[in-house]
Design an enzyme around this catalytic site. Structure first.
Site, PDB file in Angstrom:
ATOM      1  N   GLY A 130     -82.782  34.635  64.631  1.00 26.44           N
ATOM      2  CA  GLY A 130     -83.432  35.943  64.546  1.00 26.44           C
ATOM      3  C   GLY A 130     -82.676  36.907  63.646  1.00 26.44           C
ATOM      4  N   GLN A 162     -72.711  28.013  70.377  1.00 25.55           N
ATOM      5  CA  GLN A 162     -71.989  28.001  69.107  1.00 25.55           C
ATOM      6  C   GLN A 162     -71.120  29.241  68.906  1.00 25.55           C
ATOM      7  OE1 GLN A 162     -75.900  27.795  66.997  1.00 25.55           O
ATOM      8  NE2 GLN A 162     -74.915  29.048  65.436  1.00 25.55           N
ATOM      9  N   HIS A 179     -83.967  34.072  55.329  1.00 28.39           N
ATOM     10  CA  HIS A 179     -84.751  33.274  56.279  1.00 28.39           C
ATOM     11  C   HIS A 179     -86.203  33.126  55.809  1.00 28.39           C
ATOM     12  CE1 HIS A 179     -81.702  35.204  59.080  1.00 28.39           C
ATOM     13  NE2 HIS A 179     -81.549  33.936  59.385  1.00 28.39           N
ATOM     14  N   LYS A 193     -76.558  28.734  52.320  1.00 33.54           N
ATOM     15  CA  LYS A 193     -75.568  29.759  52.659  1.00 33.54           C
ATOM     16  C   LYS A 193     -74.590  29.206  53.701  1.00 33.54           C
ATOM     17  CE  LYS A 193     -74.024  33.976  53.910  1.00 33.54           C
ATOM     18  NZ  LYS A 193     -73.763  33.782  55.299  1.00 33.54           N
ATOM     19  N   GLY A 233     -80.573  26.686  55.165  1.00 35.91           N
ATOM     20  CA  GLY A 233     -80.085  27.398  53.994  1.00 35.91           C
ATOM     21  C   GLY A 233     -78.719  26.885  53.529  1.00 35.91           C
ATOM     22  N   SER A 272     -77.274  37.982  58.421  1.00 37.27           N
ATOM     23  CA  SER A 272     -77.536  38.913  59.520  1.00 37.27           C
ATOM     24  C   SER A 272     -76.297  39.764  59.794  1.00 37.27           C
ATOM     25  CB  SER A 272     -77.910  38.137  60.779  1.00 37.27           C
ATOM     26  OG  SER A 272     -79.072  37.385  60.532  1.00 37.27           O
ATOM     27  N   GLN A 286     -72.756  23.688  57.569  1.00 37.82           N
ATOM     28  CA  GLN A 286     -73.753  23.433  58.631  1.00 37.82           C
ATOM     29  C   GLN A 286     -74.841  22.484  58.118  1.00 37.82           C
ATOM     30  OE1 GLN A 286     -75.560  26.419  61.473  1.00 37.82           O
ATOM     31  NE2 GLN A 286     -77.120  26.505  59.894  1.00 37.82           N
ATOM     32  N   LEU A 291     -83.977  38.552  61.152  1.00 40.47           N
ATOM     33  CA  LEU A 291     -84.344  37.857  59.916  1.00 40.47           C
ATOM     34  C   LEU A 291     -84.217  38.749  58.691  1.00 40.47           C
ATOM     35  CD1 LEU A 291     -87.464  35.948  61.263  1.00 40.47           C
ATOM     36  CD2 LEU A 291     -85.061  35.250  61.263  1.00 40.47           C
ATOM     37  N   LEU A 349     -77.163  37.249  51.428  1.00 38.06           N
ATOM     38  CA  LEU A 349     -77.810  37.883  52.578  1.00 38.06           C
ATOM     39  C   LEU A 349     -77.362  37.187  53.865  1.00 38.06           C
ATOM     40  CD1 LEU A 349     -81.456  38.594  51.366  1.00 38.06           C
ATOM     41  CD2 LEU A 349     -79.342  39.898  51.008  1.00 38.06           C
TER      42      LEU A 349
HETATM   43  O1  PAF Z   1     -77.908  28.951  61.047  1.00 35.58           O
HETATM   44  C1  PAF Z   1     -78.250  29.408  62.155  1.00 35.58           C
HETATM   45  O2  PAF Z   1     -78.850  30.486  62.260  1.00 35.58           O
HETATM   46  C2  PAF Z   1     -77.899  28.640  63.426  1.00 35.58           C
HETATM   47  O3  PAF Z   1     -76.656  28.027  63.310  1.00 35.58           O
HETATM   48  C3  PAF Z   1     -78.980  27.631  63.845  1.00 35.58           C
HETATM   49  C4  PAF Z   1     -79.158  26.521  62.802  1.00 35.58           C
HETATM   50  C5  PAF Z   1     -80.305  28.351  64.038  1.00 35.58           C
HETATM   51  C6  PAF Z   1     -78.591  26.967  65.161  1.00 35.58           C
HETATM   52  O4  PAF Z   1     -78.438  27.907  66.189  1.00 35.58           O
END
Ligand code: PAF
Length: 278
Positions: free
Chosen positions: A26, A56, A32, A145, A143, A182, A149, A28, A180
């Protein structure tokens, strides 16, 4: 656009739909939304999830204060062509303590972000696998970014033989180069003015590599020093090969990655660049 909160309702709505999926936490921004538009060009319907994943976040991190802007997010998702928003309450995704988790491999998941945020990729993989099981997408978009991950998720999908195609979305940047995020919303006006220095530092390292520099450790140290002198607290600036984030070797495409704290805000960024001369 439908908002769905429960797993049974989601499964009923999506039965073998071959959808395109964008997982988010979220709050966003255009980054996103560009992933949502990319997803829409890959498959239909488009599903986005909004779920701030406690697993996380370390206890000292910003889980409680992470910005939750659900109504605005829904408006933006609708405009970007999203068909279904999956926004489960925490008890829907974690009805009991999550004892089974996905442990991504050391070497990939305990370096860089994983070194500075122990357990982070375990939490990411666990929720992403769970979301994949819930949504059962044909394709999912992540992404660049969050470069590491993306790589960790690709590895999970490959090694666990998940029938999902992973696509990468380019990083969206403000006009001054800031990636960009959050977390940019946490920056004061003065910090926001300074923040593009992170991307600039990455561009400088890439330019040195492009010009033939091969002493990556020296480039990394210089970049960390530059950031520190400007008032940042850098965790790392690292030149790695794109393929697996291993140490750079000649003739393999590289990526420069950085994480640094500006005040209390931790920002990350990266830049893909040319291989060193062979
Ligand atoms: O990149 C993110 O916003 C988060 O790590 C994800 C992939 C939504 C998992 O919670």
């Amino acid at each position: 656009m439908r908002v769905i909160q429960t797993l049974p309702e989601l499964r009923q709505a999506l039965q073998a739909s071959g959808c395109a999926f964008v997982p988010t936490m979220g709050n966003l921004h255009e980054g996103h939304l560009s992933l949502v538009r990319q997803a829409g060009a890959l498959s239909q319907p488009v599903v986005a999830s909004i779920f701030v994943n406690r697993l996380q976040f370390a206890p000292h991190e910003d889980f409680d204060t992470y910005p939750r802007t659900f109504d605005r997010d829904c408006t933006l998702l609708r405009e970007a062509g999203c068909d279904i928003v999956f926004a489960p309450p925490e008890r829907e995704l974690y009805p009991e303590p999550q004892g089974y988790t996905v442990q991504p491999p050391a070497g990939l998941a305990d370096v860089l972000e994983g070194h500075f945020r122990p357990g982070f990729f375990n939490g990411v993989c666990t929720v992403v696998l769970k979301l994949f099981n819930a949504v059962q997408p044909a394709v999912a978009v992540f992404g660049k970014k969050d470069y590491q991950q993306l790589m960790v998720v690709r590895g999970m999908v490959r090694q666990l033989a998940l029938p999902i195609r992973i696509e990468a979305g380019e990083t969206c940047r403000a006009d001054d180069g800031l990636a960009l995020s959050s977390r940019n919303g946490y920056l004061s006006a003065a910090e926001r003015a300074e923040a593009p220095a992170l991307a600039r530092t990455l561009r400088e390292v890439a330019a040195h590599l492009h010009a033939g520099a091969t002493d990556c450790a020296a480039l990394e140290a210089q970049a960390m020093h530059t950031l520190a002198q400007r008032g940042w607290a850098p965790d790392y600036v690292a030149v790695r090969r794109q393929r697996d984030l291993g140490e750079p070797v000649p003739a393999e495409p590289l990526v420069v990655l950085a994480a640094a704290r500006l005040g209390t805000t931790r920002l990350i960024d990266n830049l893909e660049c040319m291989p060193m001369a062979g």
